[in-house]
Design an enzyme around this catalytic site. Structure first.
Site, PDB file in Angstrom:
ATOM      1  N   TYR A   1     -11.662  -1.847  11.414  1.00 19.70           N
ATOM      2  CA  TYR A   1     -11.447  -1.432  11.172  1.00 19.70           C
ATOM      3  C   TYR A   1     -14.039  -1.456  11.299  1.00 19.70           C
ATOM      4  O   TYR A   1     -14.559  -0.063  11.484  1.00 19.70           O
ATOM      5  CB  TYR A   1     -11.646  -1.966   9.722  1.00 19.70           C
ATOM      6  CG  TYR A   1     -12.926  -1.086   8.811  1.00 19.70           C
ATOM      7  CD1 TYR A   1     -12.686   0.284   7.761  1.00 19.70           C
ATOM      8  CD2 TYR A   1     -13.549  -2.160   8.047  1.00 19.70           C
ATOM      9  CE1 TYR A   1     -13.110   0.878   7.045  1.00 19.70           C
ATOM     10  CE2 TYR A   1     -13.963  -1.174   6.619  1.00 19.70           C
ATOM     11  CZ  TYR A   1     -13.761  -0.303   6.045  1.00 19.70           C
ATOM     12  OH  TYR A   1     -14.935   0.252   5.201  1.00 19.70           O
TER      13      TYR A   1
ATOM     14  N   ILE B   1     -16.283  -1.214  -3.094  1.00 14.89           N
ATOM     15  CA  ILE B   1     -17.389  -0.615  -4.548  1.00 14.89           C
ATOM     16  C   ILE B   1     -16.374  -0.831  -5.296  1.00 14.89           C
ATOM     17  O   ILE B   1     -14.925  -1.094  -4.936  1.00 14.89           O
ATOM     18  CB  ILE B   1     -16.608   0.604  -3.875  1.00 14.89           C
ATOM     19  CG1 ILE B   1     -17.964   1.273  -2.534  1.00 14.89           C
ATOM     20  CG2 ILE B   1     -17.462   2.031  -5.121  1.00 14.89           C
ATOM     21  CD1 ILE B   1     -18.853   1.704  -2.650  1.00 14.89           C
TER      22      ILE B   1
ATOM     23  N   ASP C   1      -5.586  17.921   7.898  1.00 19.00           N
ATOM     24  CA  ASP C   1      -5.319  16.675   8.670  1.00 19.00           C
ATOM     25  C   ASP C   1      -6.728  16.908   9.555  1.00 19.00           C
ATOM     26  O   ASP C   1      -6.945  17.715  10.314  1.00 19.00           O
ATOM     27  CB  ASP C   1      -4.012  16.922   9.416  1.00 19.00           C
ATOM     28  CG  ASP C   1      -3.576  15.880  11.038  1.00 19.00           C
ATOM     29  OD1 ASP C   1      -4.595  14.802  10.231  1.00 19.00           O
ATOM     30  OD2 ASP C   1      -2.651  16.318  11.024  1.00 19.00           O
TER      31      ASP C   1
ATOM     32  N   GLN D   1     -10.716   6.089  -2.731  1.00 15.94           N
ATOM     33  CA  GLN D   1     -11.179   5.931  -4.089  1.00 15.94           C
ATOM     34  C   GLN D   1     -12.782   6.052  -3.853  1.00 15.94           C
ATOM     35  O   GLN D   1     -12.929   6.850  -5.246  1.00 15.94           O
ATOM     36  CB  GLN D   1     -11.384   4.462  -3.296  1.00 15.94           C
ATOM     37  CG  GLN D   1     -12.299   3.548  -5.071  1.00 15.94           C
ATOM     38  CD  GLN D   1     -12.412   1.962  -4.078  1.00 15.94           C
ATOM     39  OE1 GLN D   1     -12.902   1.838  -3.280  1.00 15.94           O
ATOM     40  NE2 GLN D   1     -12.871   1.451  -5.207  1.00 15.94           N
TER      41      GLN D   1
HETATM   42  N1  SER Z   1     -14.331  -1.463   0.255  1.00 17.68           N
HETATM   43  C1  SER Z   1     -13.928  -2.459   2.232  1.00 17.68           C
HETATM   44  C2  SER Z   1     -12.855  -3.188   2.397  1.00 17.68           C
HETATM   45  O1  SER Z   1     -12.761  -3.710   1.624  1.00 17.68           O
HETATM   46  C3  SER Z   1     -14.968  -2.367   2.737  1.00 17.68           C
HETATM   47  O2  SER Z   1     -16.075  -0.932   3.761  1.00 17.68           O
HETATM   48  O3  SER Z   1     -12.703  -2.562   4.027  1.00 17.68           O
END
Ligand code: SER
Length: 325
Positions: free
Chosen positions: A147, A177, A58, A17
Site C-alpha cells: 500500500y 479516517i 472500472d 469510506q
Molecule cells: N486508513 C488507511 C489504511 O489503514 C491509511 O491510509 O490503510
C-alpha cells in the site's frame, strides 16, 4: 481549480469510506447534476441514491474513463479507487495493479482532457527511517507495505504529470479516517472506526493493534474539507502540489478507549493483536507536521479526539435507538 459553476466532477471509488461522503458533499457544493459518482461495485445499499448521477466505472479501463470525461465534460477528478493497507498486503500483486494501474489510467485521461486531479496519499507512504513524531512534509519515504509503495509511487507520478505536462495534480497525505458512513475496506487504522460501533452495540471491543500504538487520525468532515479546500486553493500559493501532510489528532487505542469510557463508563476493551497490521502501524507516523498545508492553503482541522468521539457516539447511538444499527 477555482470554485465555479462550470465545475463538473467525477469521483472514482465513490462507494468507499471517503468517496461516499465526499460525493454527497461535492453534490451539495456544485449541484448534484454536476457530480458523477462512480465505482466498480453496484450501489446495492442505495448509499448515493437521490444524490445525482451514479455509474459503473472500472479504473483499469482507460476507455471507460475517457468516455465518461468526454460525455460529461468533466473538469476535476477525485480519484479515490484503491485498495487499503491490510487488504493490499494480502494480495500485493492486485494492489499494485489497481492502485497504480488505476492512477496511471486516470492521469493519462486527465492529461488528454485537461482536468484537475485529486489523489489521496496517506501516512502509509512513510516507513521505517522516517521521523515518526512530527513527520516533516519532506521526509525519508521508505514504506514497507505494498500500500505504502503504491502511495509514494502515486505521489511521484502525480508530481511527474504536473512537471512534465502541466497537469493540475493535487493531493494530501491522509491519516486514518474515522467516519460513520461506509466502513473502511481493510485498513490498518480501521480499529478507530470499528470501536465506536462495538461500543454502541456491545459495550466491548477487541482491538487488533497494541494499546500503545500511536497513529495520526482525522474525522471525516475534516477529511472532506481538506480535499475540497485544496482543490479550490489558489494555485499560485501552492509550492507543493501533491501529498500535503494533513493532521488533526493522534492517539493510541488506549487513549481512544478512555475517551469512549467518558460517555459509556462500562465500555471494555481487550486486545488480540494482528501481527501484519501491527507491523504496518509501527512503521507509520505517530503524527505528521502539517505546517506546509496550513501555510500554503490555509489547512485547519475542526475536530479533536473529544469532539469527534462525542459526535460519533451521538450519531451511532441515534441510529441504534432507531433500530438502524
Ligand atoms: N486508513 C488507511 C489504511 O489503514 C491509511 O491510509 O490503510
Amino acid at each position: 481549480m477555482e470554485n465555479s459553476s462550470n465545475t463538473k466532477v467525477l469521483i472514482t471509488g465513490a462507494l468507499g469510506q471517503i468517496g461516499s461522503e465526499l460525493s454527497i458533499a461535492l453534490g451539495n457544493r456544485y449541484g448534484s447534476d454536476n457530480v458523477i459518482a462512480s465505482d466498480i461495485r453496484d450501489d446495492t445499499e442505495g448509499r448515493l441514491s437521490g444524490n445525482g448521477i451514479f455509474m459503473h466505472l472500472d479504473v483499469l479501463s482507460f476507455e471507460e474513463i475517457e468516455t465518461v470525461l468526454a460525455k460529461y465534460g468533466i473538469t476535476v477528478i477525485y480519484h479515490l479507487a484503491a485498495m487499503l493497507s491490510a487488504v493490499a498486503e494480502k494480495d500485493p500483486q492486485r494492489a499494485w495493479k489497481i492502485n497504480m494501474g488505476g492512477l496511471y489510467n486516470v492521469l493519462e485521461a486527465v492529461r488528454k482532457h485537461g482536468c484537475s486531479i485529486f489523489f489521496p496519499s496517506s501516512i502509509g507512504a512513510f516507513g521505517l527511517g522516517t521521523l515518526l513524531d512530527g513527520t516533516p512534509q519532506d521526509a525519508v519515504m521508505r514504506p514497507s507495505s505494498m500500500y505504502g509503495v503504491t502511495k509514494v509511487s502515486g505521489e511521484l507520478l502525480c508530481d511527474y504529470y504536473h512537471g512534465r505536462y502541466g497537469v493540475d495534480t493535487r493531493g494530501v497525505r491522509y491519516p486514518g479516517i474515522i467516519s460513520n458512513g461506509a466502513m473502511p475496506g481493510g485498513g490498518t487504522t480501521d480499529y478507530a472506526v470499528e470501536i465506536f460501533y462495538a461500543a454502541i452495540r456491545e459495550k466491548r471491543y477487541t482491538c487488533f493493534l497494541e494499546k500503545d500504538t500511536s497513529l495520526d487520525m482525522m474525522y471525516m468532515p475534516d477529511a472532506i474539507k481538506a480535499a475540497i479546500d485544496l482543490m479550490e486553493a489558489d494555485p499560485n500559493r501552492l509550492h507543493h502540489r501533491n501529498a500535503f501532510n494533513v493532521s488533526a489528532m493522534h492517539f493510541t487505542p488506549e487513549d481512544l478507549a478512555a475517551e469512549i469510557k467518558k460517555h459509556i463508563p462500562d465500555f471494555e476493551m481487550d486486545y488480540n493483536v494482528d501481527p501484519i497490521r501491527q507491523k504496518i502501524a509501527d512503521s507509520w507516523p505517530n503524527y505528521m507536521d502539517d505546517s506546509t498545508a496550513r501555510r500554503e492553503w490555509g489547512w485547519k482541522p475542526v475536530y479533536t479526539i473529544e469532539s469527534m468521539t462525542e459526535d460519533m457516539l451521538r450519531i451511532l447511538r441515534k441510529r441504534y435507538d432507531e433500530g438502524l444499527l
